[in-house]
Design an enzyme around this catalytic site. Structure first.
Site, PDB file in Angstrom:
ATOM      1  N   SER A   1       0.849  -1.185   0.000  1.00 40.03           N
ATOM      2  CA  SER A   1       0.000   0.000   0.000  1.00 40.03           C
ATOM      3  C   SER A   1       0.894   1.248   0.000  1.00 40.03           C
ATOM      4  O   SER A   1       1.766   1.368  -0.858  1.00 40.03           O
ATOM      5  CB  SER A   1      -0.942  -0.041   1.206  1.00 40.03           C
TER       6      SER A   1
ATOM      7  N   ARG B   1     -11.804   6.343   9.391  1.00 41.69           N
ATOM      8  CA  ARG B   1     -11.293   4.981   9.548  1.00 41.69           C
ATOM      9  C   ARG B   1     -12.345   3.948   9.127  1.00 41.69           C
ATOM     10  O   ARG B   1     -12.028   2.936   8.498  1.00 41.69           O
ATOM     11  CB  ARG B   1     -10.901   4.759  11.005  1.00 41.69           C
TER      12      ARG B   1
ATOM     13  N   ASP C   1      -8.630  -7.400  -4.297  1.00 46.68           N
ATOM     14  CA  ASP C   1      -8.334  -6.035  -3.840  1.00 46.68           C
ATOM     15  C   ASP C   1      -9.146  -5.030  -4.646  1.00 46.68           C
ATOM     16  O   ASP C   1      -8.958  -4.870  -5.855  1.00 46.68           O
ATOM     17  CB  ASP C   1      -6.828  -5.763  -4.007  1.00 46.68           C
TER      18      ASP C   1
ATOM     19  N   HIS D   1      -7.820  -5.799  -0.002  1.00 47.25           N
ATOM     20  CA  HIS D   1      -6.569  -5.053   0.146  1.00 47.25           C
ATOM     21  C   HIS D   1      -5.793  -5.476   1.391  1.00 47.25           C
ATOM     22  O   HIS D   1      -4.562  -5.516   1.385  1.00 47.25           O
ATOM     23  CB  HIS D   1      -6.876  -3.556   0.198  1.00 47.25           C
ATOM     24  N   ASP D   2      -6.495  -5.788   2.458  1.00 48.82           N
ATOM     25  CA  ASP D   2      -5.835  -6.192   3.710  1.00 48.82           C
ATOM     26  C   ASP D   2      -5.029  -7.476   3.580  1.00 48.82           C
ATOM     27  O   ASP D   2      -4.254  -7.807   4.491  1.00 48.82           O
ATOM     28  CB  ASP D   2      -6.875  -6.385   4.826  1.00 48.82           C
TER      29      ASP D   2
END
Length: 347
Positions: A136, A204, A292, A321-322
């Site tokens: 990232s 967040r 992702d 994505h994580d």
């Protein structure tokens, strides 16, 4: 947990925007021993809300039985410029005012982050970097590092692309708007005892949605109701993640670093993407995840197509994505194969 070392530079650092930071500080942690030639270095770059504790958030990639091996390598991870985890950033004191920088902290770029890291490596007299690795924002930093620093011999880039896409910039701006809308924001000059927690928490929550996939949320939460709250489990989860971040992170830092990610464009001032990446003649491992949604796999495929000496690993994972912070077994396999192929071709 070991505390990071804090290094204070005796000279100033000037950002691309032209602001001079006097005697800035950089926090870093290291593992292993630097060899006599000072070239057995693995440099790890952290993501947006990360910190120098790479043994925690990248623990699955670091160890005596892993490719990034403290028995062989001198592993180093800094806290990036502009962050609030020990390095100079919006929460630091502006020597001209004697107060925290807050919203007066200058905008920075990914290239500023790299040059700030280089400044530390120069003072440590590092001669060679075997591998620079990150995902990232960390991947953006690692790519710029590979372009900007001749000491870098190879790079591993996870879940990012050649430039921050309009889609990703838009998501970042939506998060920033949530912070700006907090009644405590005060144009970034909020009271330390009363920060814009609700805005940062909302930012967040938005980010957490983009880090995963609809399928993962379905599997993880379904339509279950929290047993102690009259809300869905997914609502409780996002509330918890937001509250957890505001306990350890700063809203101005979130603004500064998310804008730095928006500056990610390796062609800026250098020519076409084809030229810049075509001239990158170092071995590069590119890892992407088909699920992702934030940095889609097509961005990693494009990097692999444009970088001549690259290898693409397209991995499956339900975590979106994580996945670059979760799928360590898969990543280790790719990293091991990549790294040992480099050793084999060495004379």
């Amino acid at each position: 947990m070991a505390k990071p070392e804090i290094h204070t530079f005796k000279t100033s650092f000037t950002t691309e925007s032209g602001v001079e930071l006097h005697n800035p500080k950089i926090a870093y942690r290291s593992w292993g021993t630097l060899n006599e030639n000072k070239d057995n270095v693995v440099f790890i770059c952290h993501a947006l809300t990360g910190n120098p504790d790479a043994d925690i958030w990248f623990g699955g990639l670091i160890g005596s039985d892993k490719t990034i091996n403290p028995d062989k390598h001198f592993i180093i991870c800094t806290n990036i410029l502009g962050s609030c985890c020990g390095s100079t950033g919006p929460t630091s004191i502006n020597p001209e005012t004697g107060k925290n920088w807050q919203a007066d902290f200058p905008e920075i770029t990914i290239r500023d982050i790299v040059r700030f890291n280089q400044k530390l490596l120069n003072e440590l007299e590092i001669n060679g970097i075997e591998l620079v690795v990150g995902g990232s924002l960390g991947g953006m930093t690692a790519l710029e590092f590979a372009i900007m620093d001749k000491r870098v011999q190879s790079a591993a880039l996870f879940a990012m692309g050649k430039a921050h896409s309009p889609w990703a910039i838009g998501i970042s701006q939506a998060q920033r708007l949530a912070i700006y809308a907090d009644k405590n924001w005060n144009d970034g000059f909020y009271k330390q005892e009363n920060p814009p927690k609700k805005g940062l928490s909302a930012a967040r929550a938005m980010a957490m949605i983009t880090y995963r996939t609809p399928e993962n949320y379905e599997q993880k939460f379904g339509r279950e109701i929290h047993p102690e709250k009259d809300i869905y489990q997914v609502e409780s989860y996002l509330n918890y993640q937001g509250e957890k971040l505001v306990d350890r992170f700063d809203a101005n830092t979130y603004i500064i670093l998310s804008k730095a990610m928006d500056t990610h464009d390796i062609s800026r001032g250098r020519g076409s993407f084809e030229t810049v990446l075509g001239n990158l003649n170092k071995p590069i491992l590119i890892v992407g995840f088909a699920s992702d949604k934030l940095y889609p796999i097509n961005e990693q495929k494009e990097l692999a197509r444009l970088i001549p000496n690259s290898k693409l690993a397209e991995l499956e994972s339900p975590y979106g994505h994580d996945a670059f912070l979760i799928e360590f077994d898969q990543i280790n396999t790719q990293l091991h194969s990549f790294y040992h192929s480099l050793i084999e071709v060495k004379p």
